[in-house]
Design an enzyme around this catalytic site. Structure first.
Site, PDB file in Angstrom:
ATOM      1  N   ARG A  14      47.555  22.674 -28.495  1.00 30.33           N
ATOM      2  CA  ARG A  14      46.216  22.720 -28.067  1.00 30.33           C
ATOM      3  C   ARG A  14      46.126  23.853 -26.762  1.00 30.33           C
ATOM      4  NH1 ARG A  14      44.893  21.221 -32.404  1.00 30.33           N
ATOM      5  NH2 ARG A  14      43.669  19.416 -32.994  1.00 30.33           N
ATOM      6  N   GLU A  48      38.071  27.961 -27.330  1.00 33.23           N
ATOM      7  CA  GLU A  48      38.150  28.522 -28.426  1.00 33.23           C
ATOM      8  C   GLU A  48      36.653  28.947 -28.927  1.00 33.23           C
ATOM      9  OE1 GLU A  48      40.659  26.240 -31.229  1.00 33.23           O
ATOM     10  OE2 GLU A  48      42.235  26.697 -30.087  1.00 33.23           O
ATOM     11  N   HIS A  87      43.456  29.878 -34.496  1.00 33.43           N
ATOM     12  CA  HIS A  87      43.699  28.417 -34.670  1.00 33.43           C
ATOM     13  C   HIS A  87      43.963  28.038 -36.312  1.00 33.43           C
ATOM     14  CE1 HIS A  87      43.104  24.268 -33.082  1.00 33.43           C
ATOM     15  NE2 HIS A  87      43.923  24.174 -34.099  1.00 33.43           N
TER      16      HIS A  87
HETATM   17  P1  NAP Z   1      53.164  13.696 -33.060  1.00 35.64           P
HETATM   18  O1  NAP Z   1      53.900  13.269 -34.117  1.00 35.64           O
HETATM   19  O2  NAP Z   1      52.272  12.702 -32.409  1.00 35.64           O
HETATM   20  O3  NAP Z   1      53.964  14.431 -31.891  1.00 35.64           O
HETATM   21  C1  NAP Z   1      53.675  14.431 -30.744  1.00 35.64           C
HETATM   22  C2  NAP Z   1      54.861  14.378 -29.658  1.00 35.64           C
HETATM   23  O4  NAP Z   1      54.575  14.496 -28.412  1.00 35.64           O
HETATM   24  C3  NAP Z   1      55.225  12.671 -29.644  1.00 35.64           C
HETATM   25  O5  NAP Z   1      56.547  12.656 -29.972  1.00 35.64           O
HETATM   26  C4  NAP Z   1      54.810  12.380 -28.414  1.00 35.64           C
HETATM   27  O6  NAP Z   1      55.301  11.116 -27.996  1.00 35.64           O
HETATM   28  C5  NAP Z   1      55.083  13.373 -27.584  1.00 35.64           C
HETATM   29  N1  NAP Z   1      54.291  13.266 -26.293  1.00 35.64           N
HETATM   30  C6  NAP Z   1      53.110  12.886 -26.016  1.00 35.64           C
HETATM   31  N2  NAP Z   1      52.629  13.053 -24.704  1.00 35.64           N
HETATM   32  C7  NAP Z   1      53.705  13.591 -24.126  1.00 35.64           C
HETATM   33  C8  NAP Z   1      53.711  13.981 -22.860  1.00 35.64           C
HETATM   34  N3  NAP Z   1      53.177  13.620 -21.978  1.00 35.64           N
HETATM   35  N4  NAP Z   1      55.142  14.574 -22.558  1.00 35.64           N
HETATM   36  C9  NAP Z   1      56.114  14.778 -23.427  1.00 35.64           C
HETATM   37  N5  NAP Z   1      55.849  14.537 -24.958  1.00 35.64           N
HETATM   38  C10 NAP Z   1      54.750  13.893 -25.308  1.00 35.64           C
HETATM   39  O7  NAP Z   1      52.011  14.974 -33.410  1.00 35.64           O
HETATM   40  P2  NAP Z   1      52.324  15.923 -34.486  1.00 35.64           P
HETATM   41  O8  NAP Z   1      51.733  15.594 -35.661  1.00 35.64           O
HETATM   42  O9  NAP Z   1      53.718  16.567 -34.212  1.00 35.64           O
HETATM   43  O10 NAP Z   1      51.151  17.109 -33.911  1.00 35.64           O
HETATM   44  C11 NAP Z   1      51.224  17.552 -32.256  1.00 35.64           C
HETATM   45  C12 NAP Z   1      50.263  18.236 -32.088  1.00 35.64           C
HETATM   46  O11 NAP Z   1      50.112  19.422 -32.523  1.00 35.64           O
HETATM   47  C13 NAP Z   1      48.660  17.600 -32.493  1.00 35.64           C
HETATM   48  O12 NAP Z   1      48.368  16.495 -31.426  1.00 35.64           O
HETATM   49  C14 NAP Z   1      47.848  18.515 -32.410  1.00 35.64           C
HETATM   50  O13 NAP Z   1      47.013  18.652 -31.222  1.00 35.64           O
HETATM   51  C15 NAP Z   1      48.633  19.836 -32.620  1.00 35.64           C
HETATM   52  N6  NAP Z   1      48.448  20.387 -33.960  1.00 35.64           N
HETATM   53  C16 NAP Z   1      47.987  21.739 -33.965  1.00 35.64           C
HETATM   54  C17 NAP Z   1      47.561  22.250 -35.168  1.00 35.64           C
HETATM   55  C18 NAP Z   1      47.078  23.732 -35.374  1.00 35.64           C
HETATM   56  O14 NAP Z   1      46.319  23.705 -36.251  1.00 35.64           O
HETATM   57  N7  NAP Z   1      47.257  24.495 -34.393  1.00 35.64           N
HETATM   58  C19 NAP Z   1      48.044  21.566 -36.377  1.00 35.64           C
HETATM   59  C20 NAP Z   1      48.488  20.336 -36.465  1.00 35.64           C
HETATM   60  C21 NAP Z   1      48.645  19.889 -35.049  1.00 35.64           C
HETATM   61  P3  NAP Z   1      54.852   9.528 -28.294  1.00 35.64           P
HETATM   62  O15 NAP Z   1      54.839   9.620 -29.914  1.00 35.64           O
HETATM   63  O16 NAP Z   1      55.568   8.586 -27.402  1.00 35.64           O
HETATM   64  O17 NAP Z   1      53.755   9.710 -27.658  1.00 35.64           O
END
Ligand code: NAP
Length: 330
Positions: free
Chosen positions: A239, A268, A287
């Site tokens: 993000r 954005e 995005h």
């Molecule tokens: P996810 O499986 O929840 O992975 C996020 C990871 O970050 C988790 O391991 C989480 O740990 C960790 N985390 C949370 N807060 C943290 C912190 N303060 N310091 C260090 N690590 C931390 O989510 P995902 O499916 O991989 O997606 C990740 C993010 O990518 C989404 O939230 C979204 O904003 C973004 N995204 C963007 C697009 C795009 O179109 N550009 C597409 C998809 C996703 P915990 O599980 O312990 O909280």
């Protein structure tokens, strides 16, 4: 016959989502590729039992108060930083997202950006388009090697892990930082945990995969950019606000780091007078990390199924606040 529940869809989405919803509900759609105006959203929410929303709509407490019948907000995104989940929980509204179905597509795109920035693909394209290509040049558009380099992942959830998996093919060393150490994945993916500062110091490529939360806002700031290598490439498909964009501009301008590739910006869309747009070493796209035909269909279908489940008293597949559904079931 009782009236069908009303579902509002806040944008034109892949047809599969609408078709699924129409089998069950009275569906109204903001039939446009632009963001629904706030006043129209608020008007539609007055009668809505469910809403299929996008990350461009803010759902805070007052918005939910304008929606007295609302039982479910299904975001067509895995991130849900546009929704005040605590406010929804308080009001008994189930919030759902679309995790998993976009993981590989988003990981592929983080790699697309990483390689494009490392090897200056867009600069090369512009060079050709502008008629500057006169001859093969020993010093022309030199970039950074990806193979055998060190990849630093910030966030090792679904997408971060999928990015790590792909690094094997490039014989990379992979370091990661996450709130929680994942020893199982360290083994299976052959990667190493390191504290944030060490990842930033040692990585040639840094790719961000944390959600946007109060803790991760401006996680990458001026001080942390200064820790990175002068040759580092920063990739952001998480993000926009995870990076302090003003600090990033200064770091790219002054050669503190070598390049950045951003799928997401803050705000954005990025304003056309933003100085980042003037830098050749900053690649910005609108995005689109999850934007493949198959994945957008899967996201629309999952969001629709989540609404169908909640409004028919079934457990949704991917709730963000499952306690609301549990509470309602009792
Ligand atoms: P996810 O499986 O929840 O992975 C996020 C990871 O970050 C988790 O391991 C989480 O740990 C960790 N985390 C949370 N807060 C943290 C912190 N303060 N310091 C260090 N690590 C931390 O989510 P995902 O499916 O991989 O997606 C990740 C993010 O990518 C989404 O939230 C979204 O904003 C973004 N995204 C963007 C697009 C795009 O179109 N550009 C597409 C998809 C996703 P915990 O599980 O312990 O909280």
């Amino acid at each position: 016959m009782p009236e069908k529940p009303r579902v509002y869809v806040t944008r034109r989405i892949p047809e599969i989502g609408i078709t699924l919803l129409r089998e069950h509900f009275d569906v109204r759609v903001w039939d446009s590729d632009d963001v629904v105006p706030r006043e129209i959203l608020l008007e539609e929410l007055k009668e809505a039992d469910g809403v299929l929303a996008l990350l461009t709509e803010r759902f805070d407490g007052p918005t939910m108060d304008a929606a007295p019948k609302l039982k479910v907000i299904a975001n067509m995104a895995v991130g849900f930083d546009n929704i005040d989940v605590a406010a929804a929980t308080e009001r008994g509204i189930v919030v759902c997202n679309t995790p998993g179905v976009l993981t590989d597509t988003t990981a592929d795109f983080a790699w697309t950006l990483l390689m494009a920035a490392a090897r200056r693909v867009v600069e090369g394209y512009k060079y050709v388009q502008e008629g500057k290509w006169k001859t093969w040049g020993p010093l022309l558009l030199l970039g950074q090697d990806v193979h055998h380099a060190t990849l630093g992942l910030i966030g090792l959830g679904r997408i971060g892990s999928a990015v790590a998996q792909r690094a094997k093919g490039f014989s990379m060393r992979v370091l990661y930082y996450d709130a929680i150490r994942r020893q199982d994945l360290e083994q299976s993916l052959g990667i190493e945990y390191a504290p944030l500062e060490q990842v930033l110091r040692e990585a040639d490529f840094i790719s961000l995969h944390v959600p946007l939360t109060p803790e991760t806002r401006h996680l990458i700031n001026a001080e942390r950019l200064r820790i990175m290598k002068k040759t580092a490439v920063l990739v952001n498909t998480a993000r926009g606000p995870v990076v302090d964009q003003k600090a990033l501009y200064e770091a790219l301008r002054d050669g503190v780091i070598w390049a950045a590739a951003l799928d997401v910006t803050d705000p954005e869309p990025i304003p056309m007078d933003d100085p980042l747009l003037k830098l050749d070493n900053c690649l910005i796209v609108p995005h689109i990390a999850s934007a493949s035909f198959k994945t957008r269909d899967a996201m629309a279908a999952l969001a629709a199924r989540n609404i169908i489940a909640v409004l028919s008293g079934q457990q949704p597949e991917t709730p963000v606040n499952p306690e609301v559904w549990e509470r309602r079931r009792k």
